[in-house]
Design an enzyme around this catalytic site. Sequence first.
Site, PDB file in Angstrom:
ATOM      1  N   CYS A 258      14.693  19.196  19.376  1.00 54.91           N
ATOM      2  CA  CYS A 258      15.733  18.724  17.971  1.00 54.91           C
ATOM      3  C   CYS A 258      15.074  19.438  16.849  1.00 54.91           C
ATOM      4  O   CYS A 258      15.350  19.505  16.152  1.00 54.91           O
ATOM      5  CB  CYS A 258      14.848  17.296  18.318  1.00 54.91           C
ATOM      6  SG  CYS A 258      15.934  16.265  16.875  1.00 54.91           S
ATOM      7  N   CYS A 259      13.401  20.223  17.584  1.00 58.47           N
ATOM      8  CA  CYS A 259      12.901  20.416  15.979  1.00 58.47           C
ATOM      9  C   CYS A 259      13.145  21.935  16.185  1.00 58.47           C
ATOM     10  O   CYS A 259      13.402  21.828  14.130  1.00 58.47           O
ATOM     11  CB  CYS A 259      11.578  20.341  16.283  1.00 58.47           C
ATOM     12  SG  CYS A 259      10.208  18.500  15.907  1.00 58.47           S
TER      13      CYS A 259
ATOM     14  N   CYS B   2      10.645  13.248   9.839  1.00 54.06           N
ATOM     15  CA  CYS B   2      12.231  12.556   9.718  1.00 54.06           C
ATOM     16  C   CYS B   2      11.297  11.170  10.544  1.00 54.06           C
ATOM     17  O   CYS B   2      10.468  10.973  10.819  1.00 54.06           O
ATOM     18  CB  CYS B   2      12.840  13.412  11.035  1.00 54.06           C
ATOM     19  SG  CYS B   2      13.606  14.770  10.994  1.00 54.06           S
TER      20      CYS B   2
ATOM     21  N   CYS C 217       5.756  20.436  14.622  1.00 55.89           N
ATOM     22  CA  CYS C 217       7.019  21.314  15.413  1.00 55.89           C
ATOM     23  C   CYS C 217       7.519  22.617  15.859  1.00 55.89           C
ATOM     24  O   CYS C 217       9.108  22.487  15.562  1.00 55.89           O
ATOM     25  CB  CYS C 217       7.911  20.314  14.576  1.00 55.89           C
ATOM     26  SG  CYS C 217       7.140  21.363  12.475  1.00 55.89           S
TER      27      CYS C 217
ATOM     28  N   CYS D  61      10.752   9.535  14.074  1.00 53.60           N
ATOM     29  CA  CYS D  61       9.587  10.198  14.462  1.00 53.60           C
ATOM     30  C   CYS D  61       8.376  10.050  13.640  1.00 53.60           C
ATOM     31  O   CYS D  61       7.377  10.663  13.604  1.00 53.60           O
ATOM     32  CB  CYS D  61       9.441  11.791  14.644  1.00 53.60           C
ATOM     33  SG  CYS D  61      10.994  12.038  15.624  1.00 53.60           S
TER      34      CYS D  61
HETATM   35 FE1  SF4 Z   1      13.846  15.732  15.682  1.00 53.70          FE
HETATM   36 FE2  SF4 Z   1      11.938  13.813  15.137  1.00 53.70          FE
HETATM   37 FE3  SF4 Z   1      11.911  16.386  14.967  1.00 53.70          FE
HETATM   38 FE4  SF4 Z   1      12.882  15.486  13.347  1.00 53.70          FE
HETATM   39  S1  SF4 Z   1      10.791  15.259  13.717  1.00 53.70           S
HETATM   40  S2  SF4 Z   1      13.627  17.241  14.110  1.00 53.70           S
HETATM   41  S3  SF4 Z   1      14.125  13.916  14.686  1.00 53.70           S
HETATM   42  S4  SF4 Z   1      11.765  15.748  17.080  1.00 53.70           S
END
Ligand code: SF4
Length: 245
Positions: free
Chosen positions: A119-120, A202, A230, A205
Amino acid sequence: MNNLIITRLQEELKNLSALDTIKWSIGKYGVKDVAFASSFGAEDQVITDMLIKINPNVSMFTLDTGLLPKETRDLIVETEHRYNIAVEILKPETAAVENMIKEHGASLFYESIEKRKLCCRVRKIEPLKKKLVTLKAWICGLRKEQSITRSDVQKIEWDEAFGLFKINPLADWTEDKVWKYIKDNNVPYNKLHDKGYPSIGCAPCTRAVRHGEDVRAGRWWWETSEQKECGLHVKNIKTASKRKI
Ligand code: SF4
């Protein structure tokens, strides 16, 4: 990148103030080849304030993952108005986000570290890569004190992951010094900081920290401290890269 070059640059910047480190960066790389990456955290707001005072023509960008808290989005607007600037907003590819959600679900980040990192990567790393390839150096708000993953942060480093120099003007600053600067200069800051969020990413998170926890404890709180990056600021490598500068 040659180790000797990095060592020489680190020596050159070692005793410079944050303001002088930013001035040095602009002098060295020029406004076209250096840019400031802000996530609108407290440190980033300090750098924004300094940057505007030094040279408002240096470009500033941020990553809008699509999952930022409302308070961060409000602060982007407030900062733009306060300093009369336009922040470049980098967004992920819509198709890449849709495909990821289709395959793994919208809350994949809670399921495993691999899915969280995916996701990151989709929401942050890929858009960032496209920007950084156009630069010779980027300015960030990292501090050594923030976490164990950042304890070896230097004022200048070779960012092997992205193939350019990374400048951290606040590397040696304490949290108290950051907040003194913000108060003394009436710098706008994220309202979540007043609600126990020292580090903000985010919305899904990030949580508030408890008394005695470190400043990054509220980020990906279900993971161990060593894993809490991340991919934007992977290990601070000061050695070789294939890209020539
Ligand atoms: Fe995805 Fe969480 Fe990374 Fe944001 S911080 S990009 S929601 S995993």
